[in-house]
Scaffold this motif. Structure first.
Motif, PDB file in Angstrom:
ATOM      1  N   LEU A 116       0.490  -1.472  -0.363  1.00 57.03           N
ATOM      2  CA  LEU A 116       0.068   0.246   0.023  1.00 57.03           C
ATOM      3  C   LEU A 116       0.757   1.285  -0.221  1.00 57.03           C
ATOM      4  CD1 LEU A 116      -2.681  -0.728   2.862  1.00 57.03           C
ATOM      5  CD2 LEU A 116      -3.016  -0.464   0.203  1.00 57.03           C
ATOM      6  N   THR A 117       2.089   1.578   0.444  1.00 59.25           N
ATOM      7  CA  THR A 117       2.987   2.224   0.455  1.00 59.25           C
ATOM      8  C   THR A 117       2.384   3.306  -0.891  1.00 59.25           C
ATOM      9  OG1 THR A 117       4.536   1.655   2.000  1.00 59.25           O
ATOM     10  CG2 THR A 117       5.424   3.018   0.455  1.00 59.25           C
ATOM     11  N   PRO A 118       3.080   2.628  -2.206  1.00 61.27           N
ATOM     12  CA  PRO A 118       2.727   3.492  -3.419  1.00 61.27           C
ATOM     13  C   PRO A 118       2.363   4.537  -3.385  1.00 61.27           C
ATOM     14  CG  PRO A 118       3.829   1.320  -3.519  1.00 61.27           C
ATOM     15  CD  PRO A 118       3.038   1.239  -2.402  1.00 61.27           C
ATOM     16  N   LEU A 119       0.524   3.703  -3.155  1.00 61.59           N
ATOM     17  CA  LEU A 119      -0.950   4.512  -3.338  1.00 61.59           C
ATOM     18  C   LEU A 119      -0.436   5.785  -2.090  1.00 61.59           C
ATOM     19  CD1 LEU A 119      -3.929   4.612  -4.709  1.00 61.59           C
ATOM     20  CD2 LEU A 119      -4.119   2.649  -3.010  1.00 61.59           C
ATOM     21  N   LEU A 120       0.116   5.384  -0.939  1.00 61.72           N
ATOM     22  CA  LEU A 120      -0.132   6.353   0.348  1.00 61.72           C
ATOM     23  C   LEU A 120       0.292   7.281  -0.480  1.00 61.72           C
ATOM     24  CD1 LEU A 120      -0.895   3.658   2.858  1.00 61.72           C
ATOM     25  CD2 LEU A 120      -3.158   5.292   1.902  1.00 61.72           C
ATOM     26  N   GLY A 121       1.659   6.714  -0.634  1.00 62.72           N
ATOM     27  CA  GLY A 121       2.514   7.719  -0.991  1.00 62.72           C
ATOM     28  C   GLY A 121       1.962   8.460  -2.260  1.00 62.72           C
ATOM     29  N   ARG A 122       1.933   8.676  -3.185  1.00 64.19           N
ATOM     30  CA  ARG A 122       1.092   9.506  -4.301  1.00 64.19           C
ATOM     31  C   ARG A 122       0.328   9.608  -4.067  1.00 64.19           C
ATOM     32  NH1 ARG A 122       2.296  11.801  -8.610  1.00 64.19           N
ATOM     33  NH2 ARG A 122       3.463  10.114  -9.187  1.00 64.19           N
ATOM     34  N   LEU A 123      -0.881  10.100  -3.301  1.00 61.55           N
ATOM     35  CA  LEU A 123      -1.625  10.393  -2.206  1.00 61.55           C
ATOM     36  C   LEU A 123      -1.113  11.513  -1.453  1.00 61.55           C
ATOM     37  CD1 LEU A 123      -4.783   7.808  -0.486  1.00 61.55           C
ATOM     38  CD2 LEU A 123      -4.607   9.384  -2.532  1.00 61.55           C
ATOM     39  N   GLN A 140      -2.749  -2.791  10.964  1.00 62.15           N
ATOM     40  CA  GLN A 140      -1.103  -1.661  11.401  1.00 62.15           C
ATOM     41  C   GLN A 140      -0.335  -1.957  10.548  1.00 62.15           C
ATOM     42  OE1 GLN A 140       0.087  -3.506  15.060  1.00 62.15           O
ATOM     43  NE2 GLN A 140      -1.540  -4.329  15.586  1.00 62.15           N
ATOM     44  N   GLY A 141      -0.271  -2.112   9.422  1.00 65.65           N
ATOM     45  CA  GLY A 141       1.042  -2.776   8.012  1.00 65.65           C
ATOM     46  C   GLY A 141       0.668  -0.714   7.623  1.00 65.65           C
ATOM     47  N   VAL A 142       0.118  -0.806   7.239  1.00 64.15           N
ATOM     48  CA  VAL A 142      -0.622   0.900   7.332  1.00 64.15           C
ATOM     49  C   VAL A 142       0.789   1.693   6.635  1.00 64.15           C
ATOM     50  CG1 VAL A 142      -2.771   0.278   5.625  1.00 64.15           C
ATOM     51  CG2 VAL A 142      -2.411   1.495   8.252  1.00 64.15           C
ATOM     52  N   ALA A 143       1.148   1.738   8.068  1.00 60.02           N
ATOM     53  CA  ALA A 143       2.183   2.800   9.269  1.00 60.02           C
ATOM     54  C   ALA A 143       3.012   3.141   8.612  1.00 60.02           C
ATOM     55  CB  ALA A 143       2.000   2.115  10.281  1.00 60.02           C
ATOM     56  N   VAL A 144       3.795   2.155   7.516  1.00 57.94           N
ATOM     57  CA  VAL A 144       4.617   2.107   6.670  1.00 57.94           C
ATOM     58  C   VAL A 144       4.749   3.262   5.883  1.00 57.94           C
ATOM     59  CG1 VAL A 144       6.202   0.784   5.377  1.00 57.94           C
ATOM     60  CG2 VAL A 144       5.272  -0.094   7.264  1.00 57.94           C
ATOM     61  N   ALA A 145       3.762   2.960   5.541  1.00 57.81           N
ATOM     62  CA  ALA A 145       4.032   4.580   4.626  1.00 57.81           C
ATOM     63  C   ALA A 145       4.270   6.754   5.211  1.00 57.81           C
ATOM     64  CB  ALA A 145       2.424   4.580   3.473  1.00 57.81           C
ATOM     65  N   SER A 188       8.225   6.701  -1.409  1.00 60.21           N
ATOM     66  CA  SER A 188       7.356   5.445  -1.151  1.00 60.21           C
ATOM     67  C   SER A 188       7.958   4.238  -2.065  1.00 60.21           C
ATOM     68  CB  SER A 188       6.337   6.310  -1.729  1.00 60.21           C
ATOM     69  OG  SER A 188       5.628   5.971  -3.216  1.00 60.21           O
ATOM     70  N   VAL A 189       8.190   4.091  -2.894  1.00 61.04           N
ATOM     71  CA  VAL A 189       8.725   3.617  -3.666  1.00 61.04           C
ATOM     72  C   VAL A 189      10.326   2.843  -2.647  1.00 61.04           C
ATOM     73  CG1 VAL A 189      10.089   2.411  -5.884  1.00 61.04           C
ATOM     74  CG2 VAL A 189       8.268   3.996  -6.370  1.00 61.04           C
ATOM     75  N   ASN A 190      11.253   3.829  -2.378  1.00 63.24           N
ATOM     76  CA  ASN A 190      12.417   3.694  -1.884  1.00 63.24           C
ATOM     77  C   ASN A 190      11.779   2.697  -0.252  1.00 63.24           C
ATOM     78  OD1 ASN A 190      14.413   4.778   0.266  1.00 63.24           O
ATOM     79  ND2 ASN A 190      15.462   3.726  -1.810  1.00 63.24           N
ATOM     80  N   ILE A 191      10.407   3.565   0.022  1.00 61.65           N
ATOM     81  CA  ILE A 191       9.830   2.808   1.722  1.00 61.65           C
ATOM     82  C   ILE A 191       9.485   1.265   0.758  1.00 61.65           C
ATOM     83  CG2 ILE A 191       8.447   2.840   3.210  1.00 61.65           C
ATOM     84  CD1 ILE A 191       9.391   5.835   3.711  1.00 61.65           C
ATOM     85  N   LEU A 192       9.034   1.263  -0.392  1.00 60.38           N
ATOM     86  CA  LEU A 192       8.307  -0.435  -0.251  1.00 60.38           C
ATOM     87  C   LEU A 192       8.756  -0.898  -0.707  1.00 60.38           C
ATOM     88  CD1 LEU A 192       6.031  -1.626  -2.212  1.00 60.38           C
ATOM     89  CD2 LEU A 192       6.800  -0.047  -4.427  1.00 60.38           C
ATOM     90  N   LEU A 193       9.538  -0.546  -1.601  1.00 61.23           N
ATOM     91  CA  LEU A 193      11.313  -1.678  -1.734  1.00 61.23           C
ATOM     92  C   LEU A 193      11.865  -1.837  -0.464  1.00 61.23           C
ATOM     93  CD1 LEU A 193      12.764  -0.330  -4.929  1.00 61.23           C
ATOM     94  CD2 LEU A 193      11.715  -1.993  -4.453  1.00 61.23           C
ATOM     95  N   ARG A 194      12.147  -1.101   0.800  1.00 60.98           N
ATOM     96  CA  ARG A 194      12.920  -1.709   2.283  1.00 60.98           C
ATOM     97  C   ARG A 194      12.077  -2.429   2.866  1.00 60.98           C
ATOM     98  NH1 ARG A 194      13.483   3.643   5.748  1.00 60.98           N
ATOM     99  NH2 ARG A 194      14.049   5.068   4.278  1.00 60.98           N
ATOM    100  N   ALA A 195      10.897  -1.831   2.498  1.00 62.69           N
ATOM    101  CA  ALA A 195       8.938  -3.058   3.595  1.00 62.69           C
ATOM    102  C   ALA A 195       9.149  -4.572   2.760  1.00 62.69           C
ATOM    103  CB  ALA A 195       8.419  -2.301   3.601  1.00 62.69           C
ATOM    104  N   VAL A 196       9.917  -4.203   0.934  1.00 66.12           N
ATOM    105  CA  VAL A 196       9.974  -5.613   0.418  1.00 66.12           C
ATOM    106  C   VAL A 196      10.466  -6.209   0.956  1.00 66.12           C
ATOM    107  CG1 VAL A 196      10.031  -6.246  -1.634  1.00 66.12           C
ATOM    108  CG2 VAL A 196       8.205  -5.173  -1.099  1.00 66.12           C
ATOM    109  N   GLY A 197      12.188  -6.260   0.564  1.00 64.58           N
ATOM    110  CA  GLY A 197      13.388  -6.581   1.471  1.00 64.58           C
ATOM    111  C   GLY A 197      13.017  -6.900   2.907  1.00 64.58           C
TER     112      GLY A 197
END
Length: 463
Positions: free
Chosen positions: A46-53, A93-98, A382-391
């Motif tokens: 969800l991070t890329p979507l919320l980052g765009r918002l 709680q995972g939405v907090a990552v964004a 958000s893409v960077n944090i997405l990849l951080r969370a994916v890792g």
């Protein structure tokens, strides 16, 4: 800052409490690890979507809703008596990552000059800062009053932050940020990420050659290719994939992916080793409260290393700053191999891991901010944090698989399993050092306001 700290609360309720979740609900090692993995999985999708918002006029309501969902998730986990209900709360709680990416987008709009670079670097490591400060409190409460009390306290904290964000976040957003949301791109990306992470996380229990894992892997690949095609053709894409052609941005994203493995999973290994009895020949025999005290250096080391890396980047360039984070970060997991119950080595592993993470994640946002336009800040970070969370999610799944594949009687982790898991974390840090060589060697630029465009004045004609 208060919004970004919610991410820290989610982290502190995950990594150190995995063994306690296993004991409380009577589940296996891999199942208990899901209480950590599912949070990262939801955050990554969800991070890329919320980052765009966060780049547009919907920023304020989006951040309020995210904080409210975290509050609800903590309440569900606190009230849940069944493991499935508890997991549902952890997923919310995972939405907090964004939130970190969303706050960085706010900072770039509301500040200018050198203050922007300092604030962006601070926000980037807020999760680690808050985690280091909250670990002792979280583990103490869980140790003496149980999981419900820990999540109940987090519910109150998240509710207060939700009210603070609703009351204090500015409503103004720069003109020209009303681009329509790329809904098809968001849906396809969420589906692709979920399939990929689910395949990795279930590979050990289902079997890596099982039909379920192979189908999920094929679906993730097809959906990813479809998403890339959608984004390249979209008028207002969710993620500007063309930014990946820039060496700065590509190196930053790859580094975030690799370092995320160690950032999110070394604390889990530290907790398992610290809580294990001395009879295991590797455990320190500590209580959960003592583990929280061992984690205290995380906050100080992240802060100091972030400031040191920022200064090093100005003098020697960001390539050197990023490489230093990877080198130091790799030493932390390697230290765990030789712990053998020694408390001093356990603390050294915490210090080295957090120092490397702070140096890396304090440098990455500035690298991205200097490479993209203001309207793309939330999306790019958000893409960077997405990849951080994916890792982190992939690393969490792999860590659980390695420990589970070499477990001893009654599911107790063995030295072999923990050693392989620690080596996996160290290897990704070492790989990030190689990636940092792709960063241009120029020194970091200070963030200055961009000059306004000046229309040329026509000269008078000679006649």
């Amino acid at each position: 800052m208060s919004a970004a700290l919610v991410s820290a609360a989610v982290v502190t309720l995950g990594a150190p409490l995995v063994p306690r979740v296993q004991q409380t609900f009577g589940v296996g090692t891999e199942a208990s690890q899901w209480s950590y993995t599912i949070t990262l999985l939801v955050g990554a999708t969800l991070t890329p979507l919320l980052g765009r918002l966060a780049d547009g006029r919907r920023r304020r309501p989006a951040m309020v809703v995210v904080c409210a969902l975290v509050t609800l998730g903590c309440a569900v986990s606190a009230a849940g008596t069944h493991f499935g209900v508890f997991l549902a709360g952890r997923a919310l709680q995972g939405v907090a990552v964004a939130l970190v990416a969303m706050t960085i987008a706010c900072a770039r709009d509301l500040y200018s000059g050198p203050a922007t670079a300092r604030l962006v670097a601070l926000l980037s490591i807020t999760t680690a800062l808050g985690a280091g400060a909250a670990y002792p409190l979280t583990t103490f409460v869980a140790d003496h009053f149980g999981l419900r009390a820990a999540y109940g306290g987090a519910t109150v904290l998240a509710l207060l932050v939700t009210l603070a964000v609703a009351a204090g976040l500015p409503r103004t957003v720069p003109v020209g940020r009303d681009a329509p949301l790329d809904v098809p791109g968001a849906v396809v990306l969420i589906a692709a990420t979920a399939c990929a992470l689910l395949a990795v996380s279930q590979g050990n229990s289902w079997g890596w050659s099982s039909a379920g894992v192979l189908v999920l892997g094929a679906a993730a690949l097809c959906l990813s290719l479809w998403w890339i095609r959608l984004e390249l053709r979209a008028a207002h894409p969710l993620v500007q994939l063309r930014l990946f052609a820039r060496r700065d941005v590509l190196a930053a994203h790859l580094t975030g992916l690799l370092m995320g493995v160690s950032l999110y999973n070394t604390p889990v290994l530290i907790t398992r080793i610290g809580l294990a009895s001395r009879d295991t020949r590797y455990g320190a025999g500590l209580s959960l409260s003592a583990i929280g005290v061992v984690m205290v250096p995380i906050a100080l080391c992240n802060y100091l290393s972030s400031r040191t890396a920022t200064a090093l980047a100005r003098v020697r360039g960001r390539r050197v700053a990023l490489a230093s984070g990877g080198v130091v970060g790799a030493l932390g997991p390697l230290m765990l191999i030789e712990v053998d119950g020694h408390l001093a080595l356990l603390v050294a592993a915490v210090v080295l891991t957090s120092w490397g993470a702070g140096a890396t994640f304090g440098t990455l946002p500035g690298l991205i901010v200097d490479s993209v336009e203001p309207g793309e800040t939330g999306s790019a970070t958000s893409v960077n944090i997405l990849l951080r969370a994916v890792g982190g999610a992939v690393g969490s799944a792999v860590t659980a698989a390695l420990i589970g594949a070499a477990h001893g009687p009654a599911g107790v982790a063995t030295t072999t399993g923990l050693t392989w898991a620690a080596l996996a974390c160290a290897a990704t840090c070492a790989a990030s050092v190689v990636v940092s060589c792709c960063v241009p060697s120029r020194r970091a630029r200070r963030s200055e306001p961009r000059p306004a465009a000046v229309e040329p004045v026509p000269l008078p004609r000679a006649d």
